[in-house]
Design a protein around this motif. Structure first.
Motif, PDB file in Angstrom:
ATOM      1  N   GLU A   1       0.847  -1.185   0.000  1.00 52.85           N
ATOM      2  CA  GLU A   1       0.000   0.000   0.000  1.00 52.85           C
ATOM      3  C   GLU A   1       0.888   1.242   0.000  1.00 52.85           C
ATOM      4  OE1 GLU A   1      -3.728  -1.461   2.773  1.00 52.85           O
ATOM      5  OE2 GLU A   1      -1.841  -0.913   3.739  1.00 52.85           O
ATOM      6  N   VAL A   2       0.537   2.206  -0.812  1.00 57.09           N
ATOM      7  CA  VAL A   2       1.228   3.499  -0.816  1.00 57.09           C
ATOM      8  C   VAL A   2       0.397   4.470   0.022  1.00 57.09           C
ATOM      9  CG1 VAL A   2       1.983   5.447  -2.210  1.00 57.09           C
ATOM     10  CG2 VAL A   2       2.276   3.116  -3.060  1.00 57.09           C
ATOM     11  N   ASN A   3       1.048   5.095   1.000  1.00 56.21           N
ATOM     12  CA  ASN A   3       0.381   6.044   1.894  1.00 56.21           C
ATOM     13  C   ASN A   3       1.035   7.406   1.765  1.00 56.21           C
ATOM     14  OD1 ASN A   3      -1.112   3.962   4.036  1.00 56.21           O
ATOM     15  ND2 ASN A   3       0.819   3.173   3.245  1.00 56.21           N
TER      16      ASN A   3
ATOM     17  N   GLY B   1       5.957   6.384  -7.145  1.00 51.34           N
ATOM     18  CA  GLY B   1       6.288   5.078  -7.700  1.00 51.34           C
ATOM     19  C   GLY B   1       6.774   4.102  -6.646  1.00 51.34           C
ATOM     20  N   ILE B   2       6.544   2.821  -6.899  1.00 51.87           N
ATOM     21  CA  ILE B   2       7.092   1.741  -6.069  1.00 51.87           C
ATOM     22  C   ILE B   2       8.252   1.111  -6.825  1.00 51.87           C
ATOM     23  CG2 ILE B   2       6.640  -0.485  -4.961  1.00 51.87           C
ATOM     24  CD1 ILE B   2       3.753   0.307  -4.654  1.00 51.87           C
ATOM     25  N   PHE B   3       9.362   0.885  -6.125  1.00 52.92           N
ATOM     26  CA  PHE B   3      10.577   0.381  -6.761  1.00 52.92           C
ATOM     27  C   PHE B   3      11.138  -0.811  -5.972  1.00 52.92           C
ATOM     28  CE2 PHE B   3      10.089   4.829  -7.694  1.00 52.92           C
ATOM     29  CZ  PHE B   3      10.453   4.968  -9.022  1.00 52.92           C
TER      30      PHE B   3
ATOM     31  N   PRO C   1       9.825   2.078 -12.271  1.00 56.20           N
ATOM     32  CA  PRO C   1       8.897   1.741 -11.171  1.00 56.20           C
ATOM     33  C   PRO C   1       8.084   0.498 -11.477  1.00 56.20           C
ATOM     34  CG  PRO C   1       8.054   3.595 -12.435  1.00 56.20           C
ATOM     35  CD  PRO C   1       9.442   3.322 -12.954  1.00 56.20           C
ATOM     36  N   GLU C   2       7.803  -0.260 -10.443  1.00 55.95           N
ATOM     37  CA  GLU C   2       6.940  -1.428 -10.600  1.00 55.95           C
ATOM     38  C   GLU C   2       5.467  -1.034 -10.583  1.00 55.95           C
ATOM     39  OE1 GLU C   2       7.842  -4.741  -8.139  1.00 55.95           O
ATOM     40  OE2 GLU C   2       9.994  -4.477  -8.299  1.00 55.95           O
TER      41      GLU C   2
ATOM     42  N   ALA D   1       8.797   6.323  -3.795  1.00 56.98           N
ATOM     43  CA  ALA D   1       9.390   7.638  -4.043  1.00 56.98           C
ATOM     44  C   ALA D   1       8.377   8.536  -4.724  1.00 56.98           C
ATOM     45  CB  ALA D   1      10.641   7.502  -4.918  1.00 56.98           C
ATOM     46  N   SER D   2       8.480   9.841  -4.438  1.00 53.24           N
ATOM     47  CA  SER D   2       7.588  10.823  -5.066  1.00 53.24           C
ATOM     48  C   SER D   2       8.389  11.702  -6.016  1.00 53.24           C
ATOM     49  CB  SER D   2       6.898  11.673  -3.996  1.00 53.24           C
ATOM     50  OG  SER D   2       7.840  12.401  -3.234  1.00 53.24           O
TER      51      SER D   2
END
Length: 452
Positions: A39-41, A54-56, A67-68, A119-120
């Motif tokens: 989860e991205v918060n 992004g999720i990496f 990014p994944e 990361a943003s």
């Protein structure tokens, strides 16, 4: 003429310094951890919104990697988005896995990132980076907190700590899967992530050996009135962890729902098991009649570790017969508060009363435990029997969000079911940094200017 003024240093929690704080949690949407999604918060107080998050699998600040998952349209000041990135098989660094033997682990005083980063960005400009991390040594390495009494620390913990099943896919009982299990991770992993308070309900299993009522292996972890696992192996994991990490851990034997009623001799036998398995690393209280013993919540980490001790055991000592009731390795229970039978608004009102520490608060200058949980009975009030995961998915994010304000500075022990959908460990660490800073700088600099 004398002109006097004082110099204060302004200090803010790190998550308030970021333009838009972001972090990762593990969702409760799957049957197993391996199948759980990240989860991205973001937030609280995310006013300067990034263009995308992004999720990496690697740190994007040091390595160029695609990014994944990519999240856009971030408009609210706080939020949570379930990604399609799964945790998969989770591995800790060498020495910190429960099955790593004869491996000396590294210390991570500032935490250690696992291969899950968030990361943003504004366009291609990197703004912030965070990760899913373990905090194996935070308590022993955080500056100044070793001189603070336990009652003044924010100690993150778990409720029903050993109510987990190693392989849920092999568990046929729906009751166990949905209502008895209360944690994604075993106790070892909880400690590696950074939890420092463990809650145990204990039952006596007569089936183990009906001919020996004092057999220490009769003692099992209990949740929702079901026997879950033997206690002995859990104690072995705790002992191994604290010897590797030198962290202080609080064990709270909070209830004894099966087999203890009118059996004080079973409490005596359980005390024998504690001596046998962890007696050499448990803090031994000063019970001298010539000196008033300091309450365990007044102890500092330095005092506890002064003789290579790492565990504090909370126990209802009144249940033990004399002389075991005066055991030097047991501390009387701290005050305990629970939201088990409250709805969300009632839980908020209860927290407001407790964490304010005003004159009408039942919490004052003492050690106390706040269990942010919802019972099965409470979920029935909503005309739906929610599973343990469903209850935690609703309550946990709200509680941790409320704790990110001033309440984090008055918190003591906070325990959750399924803690992995929160960042409560980071919240506690940041709050303790703030508390320690205030303690170290309580004698602010005072300058006096003299003018004729």
């Amino acid at each position: 003429m004398h002109l006097s003024f004082s110099l204060f240093i302004c200090y803010n929690l790190p998550f308030l310094l970021q333009a838009c704080p972001i972090y990762l949690t593990i969702s409760l949407d799957a049957k197993t951890v391996q199948d759980a999604n990240l989860e991205v918060n973001w937030g609280p107080e995310c006013h300067d919104h990034p263009e995308w998050i992004g999720i990496f699998s690697e740190d994007p600040s040091t390595t160029y990697v695609q990014p994944e998952a990519r999240i856009t349209d971030i408009t609210n000041s706080s939020g949570k988005v379930l990604s399609d990135v799964k945790i998969g098989k989770l591995r800790f660094p060498p020495g910190w896995n429960s099955n790593d033997v004869n491996v000396v682990p590294s210390e991570y005083p500032k935490g250690k990132c696992l291969p899950y980063y968030v990361a943003s960005f504004n366009g291609s400009e990197l703004l912030t980076v965070e990760c899913l991390k373990i905090q194996t040594n935070w308590m022993s390495k955080l500056e100044h907190i070793a001189q603070m009494p336990l009652k003044d620390l924010f100690i993150p913990g778990t409720h029903a700590s050993a109510a987990y099943v190693a392989n849920l896919t092999k568990t046929k009982s729906v009751l166990v899967k949905d209502y008895v299990v209360a944690q994604h991770f075993d106790v070892w992993s909880q400690l590696v992530f950074g939890m420092r308070y463990l809650d145990f309900s204990i039952g006596f299993d007569k089936i183990v050996d009906v001919y020996d009522s004092n057999n220490a292996d009769n003692f099992c972890i209990v949740n929702e009135n079901k026997l879950v696992r033997p206690l002995r192996n859990v104690l072995k994991d705790i002992k191994r962890f604290v010897k590797l990490s030198h962290e202080v851990v609080i064990l709270d034997f909070s209830s004894f729902p099966i087999g203890f009623y009118k059996h004080p001799e079973r409490h005596s036998s359980l005390l024998h098991l504690l001596h046998e398995e962890v007696g050499d690393i448990v803090y031994t209280r000063n019970t001298s009649t010539h000196e008033e013993a300091k309450p365990c919540y007044e102890l500092t980490i330095d005092e506890i570790r002064s003789n290579n001790k790492f565990l504090i055991i909370l126990y209802p000592v009144q249940e033990l017969p004399y002389p075991e009731s005066e055991s030097k390795i047991l501390c009387p229970n701290w005050k305990r508060f629970s939201t088990a039978f409250m709805n969300t608004s009632e839980a908020l009102d209860n927290m407001r009363l407790l964490f304010s520490k005003k004159h009408n608060s039942p919490v004052q200058n003492e050690g106390w435990i706040f269990q942010a949980i919802r019972s099965m009975e409470q979920s029935l009030n909503n005309n739906k029997l929610e599973t343990a995961k469903e209850r935690a998915a609703i309550l946990n994010p709200k509680v941790t969000s409320w704790l990110k304000g001033p309440w984090s500075l008055t918190a003591n022990v906070v325990a959750l079911d399924y803690f992995s959908n929160t960042n409560i460990i980071d919240v506690a660490i940041y709050a303790n940094m703030h508390k320690a800073f205030n303690m170290a700088n309580k004698n602010f600099v005072n300058f006096e200017i003299v003018s004729n």
